[in-house]
Each structure stands twice: as C-alpha cells, then as structure tokens.
Design a protein around this motif. Structure first.
Motif, PDB file in Angstrom:
ATOM      1  N   PRO A  20      80.654 -97.658 -93.094  1.00 13.48           N
ATOM      2  CA  PRO A  20      81.377 -97.314 -94.321  1.00 13.48           C
ATOM      3  C   PRO A  20      80.486 -97.141 -95.546  1.00 13.48           C
ATOM      4  O   PRO A  20      80.849 -96.403 -96.468  1.00 13.48           O
ATOM      5  CB  PRO A  20      82.347 -98.493 -94.500  1.00 13.48           C
ATOM      6  N   MET A  21      79.331 -97.819 -95.573  1.00 16.74           N
ATOM      7  CA  MET A  21      78.458 -97.654 -96.727  1.00 16.74           C
ATOM      8  C   MET A  21      77.891 -96.244 -96.788  1.00 16.74           C
ATOM      9  O   MET A  21      77.833 -95.621 -97.862  1.00 16.74           O
ATOM     10  CB  MET A  21      77.326 -98.684 -96.716  1.00 16.74           C
ATOM     11  N   TYR A  22      77.484 -95.724 -95.648  1.00 14.79           N
ATOM     12  CA  TYR A  22      76.949 -94.363 -95.607  1.00 14.79           C
ATOM     13  C   TYR A  22      78.017 -93.345 -95.991  1.00 14.79           C
ATOM     14  O   TYR A  22      77.782 -92.443 -96.810  1.00 14.79           O
ATOM     15  CB  TYR A  22      76.414 -94.051 -94.212  1.00 14.79           C
ATOM     16  N   TRP A  23      79.190 -93.470 -95.391  1.00 14.06           N
ATOM     17  CA  TRP A  23      80.225 -92.469 -95.662  1.00 14.06           C
ATOM     18  C   TRP A  23      80.851 -92.669 -97.039  1.00 14.06           C
ATOM     19  O   TRP A  23      81.309 -91.705 -97.659  1.00 14.06           O
ATOM     20  CB  TRP A  23      81.273 -92.495 -94.556  1.00 14.06           C
ATOM     21  N   GLY A  24      80.847 -93.900 -97.531  1.00 12.81           N
ATOM     22  CA  GLY A  24      81.300 -94.122 -98.910  1.00 12.81           C
ATOM     23  C   GLY A  24      80.358 -93.468 -99.903  1.00 12.81           C
ATOM     24  O   GLY A  24      80.781 -92.861-100.885  1.00 12.81           O
ATOM     25  N   SER A  25      79.051 -93.576 -99.641  1.00  8.53           N
ATOM     26  CA  SER A  25      78.057 -92.923-100.488  1.00  8.53           C
ATOM     27  C   SER A  25      78.214 -91.411-100.446  1.00  8.53           C
ATOM     28  O   SER A  25      78.135 -90.733-101.485  1.00  8.53           O
ATOM     29  CB  SER A  25      76.651 -93.322-100.027  1.00  8.53           C
ATOM     30  N   THR A  26      78.482 -90.861 -99.255  1.00 10.70           N
ATOM     31  CA  THR A  26      78.699 -89.426 -99.127  1.00 10.70           C
ATOM     32  C   THR A  26      79.921 -88.992 -99.930  1.00 10.70           C
ATOM     33  O   THR A  26      79.902 -87.945-100.599  1.00 10.70           O
ATOM     34  CB  THR A  26      78.880 -89.042 -97.647  1.00 10.70           C
TER      35      THR A  26
END
Length: 221
Positions: free
Chosen positions: A164-170
């Motif tokens: 979720p951190m990666y996709w939240g950043s995206t």
C-alpha cells in the motif's frame, strides 16, 4: 436503408477516429519527452528504487553499513534518511517537469481537480497508515539489516492491498498531476508505477527468502 445505415456508421467511426487522432496530436504537441527537466524527473524516478534495492542487498550480503554505523539500527535509520531525501528530490523534479510543460485544457476543470485532491488524500492515508503499521525499520528495509518483524503485518492497509505504501505514493503523484491538469504529470506517474512494479518483483521474493531462512534457523535450534 441498410446501405444508408452502413454509410452513417462508417462516417461516425471515421469521425471518432479523426477526433481521437486530433486529441493525440494535441497531447503530443504539449509533451516534450526530450525536455531536460522531464528527463531529470524520469531518471530520479527510476534511480530511487534501484538505489535502495542495490544498497540494501549489499548490506544484507556484507553488513557493510552496519559496521560503518556501529549497529543495524543506526545503519537502517541512516539509509532511511537518505531514501527520504531522494524521494523529496524526486517529488521536486516531477513538480518542476510539470511546471515546464503547459496544462491540458480537458483536464483543467473543477471535477478533475477534485478527483486529484481525492486521490492525494487516499494516497496519503495509505502511505501514512503503512508507516504507522511498519515503523521506520519495517518501512525502510530493516529486514535487510537483520531487523526482522515478529510476524507479518495483516491489518489496515495491508488487508486492503499488497504494497500500500508504493501504490499510495503512486496515487499521490497521479492526484498531483490531475490537480495541475498536467499530461506530463500523468506520464511521470506511469513511470513511478512501473518502477514500483519492478521494485516489488525484486523485493518481494528476496524478503520472503530472508524470513524463510530465519524460520529454518529457528527450527534447527
């Protein structure tokens, strides 16, 4: 009658294709993929996950940072600071690249702006909640320093999606692009998503192997 319908359908399809081509031509006119600030942003996006994966794997293999900083926690925190600084520069370079290119009129309206703001809010929720769940060492590759978690985190937001951190950043970058009506921002967001996809493909199996090795060591004790 059928001939007339076929003619009308063909004409409508041709008009739609012509309109699509005109939209693509307009977008192409607004985007300069050779513009230096765009190129710098792309390099910053690709470099970040490449850097932290290479450094973390080197640390796991040699314990070089642990020796340099006198312990795994100090080494992990130092890498975390460096990653944060690199991410700040990445965000800055993306913003500069968007400002260097014109806005796109179809995106420049209140509805798109609101959608962008909602994406940024949602992305921030995923990023912040991920950090709260993992802590500093869990977020910044503490596993590679030998700082292992007792068990896998399964609560929010990890019960909603993987990484979720990666996709939240995206989502944050896409929201920023929409709020700025920036087609270049949308392209750079796609590069961010792709770079994270590659990073996940390398990080996931490697991290699983670290925990598998710990499990085997525990069984032999």
């Amino acid at each position: 009658m059928s001939a007339v319908l076929v003619t009308l359908a063909s004409s409508s399809a041709f008009t739609a294709i012509k309109m699509d081509m005109s939209v693509l031509a307009e977008l192409w006119r607004l985007i300069d993929l050779t513009e230096p600030r765009f190129c710098v942003a792309v390099i910053a996006i690709i470099f970040n996950p490449f850097f932290w994966n290479v450094v973390a794997r080197w640390e796991h293999r040699t314990r070089g940072l642990t020796r340099l900083f006198g312990g795994p926690y100090a080494a992990c925190y130092s890498l975390a600071v460096l990653i944060l600084l690199l991410n700040v520069y990445r965000s800055h370079s993306i913003t500069v690249a968007m400002k260097a290119h014109p806005r796109w009129e179809p995106l420049d309206n209140a509805h798109v702006y609101s959608a962008g703001a909602a994406l940024m809010a949602l992305g921030s929720v995923f990023v912040i909640s991920s950090f709260m769940a993992l802590g500093v060492t869990g977020t910044f590759l503490g596993d590679y320093f030998g700082i292992l978690m007792d068990q896998k985190v399964t609560g929010f937001p990890f019960n909603v999606m993987e990484n979720p951190m990666y996709w939240g950043s995206t989502a944050n970058y896409l929201g920023l692009a929409l709020m700025n009506a920036s087609p270049v921002g949308v392209i750079l967001t796609a590069v961010v998503g792709l770079s994270y996809k590659v990073a996940i493909a390398y990080e996931g199996p490697f991290t699983e192997e670290i925990y598998r090795q710990r499990s085997q060591r525990c069984k032999h004790k």
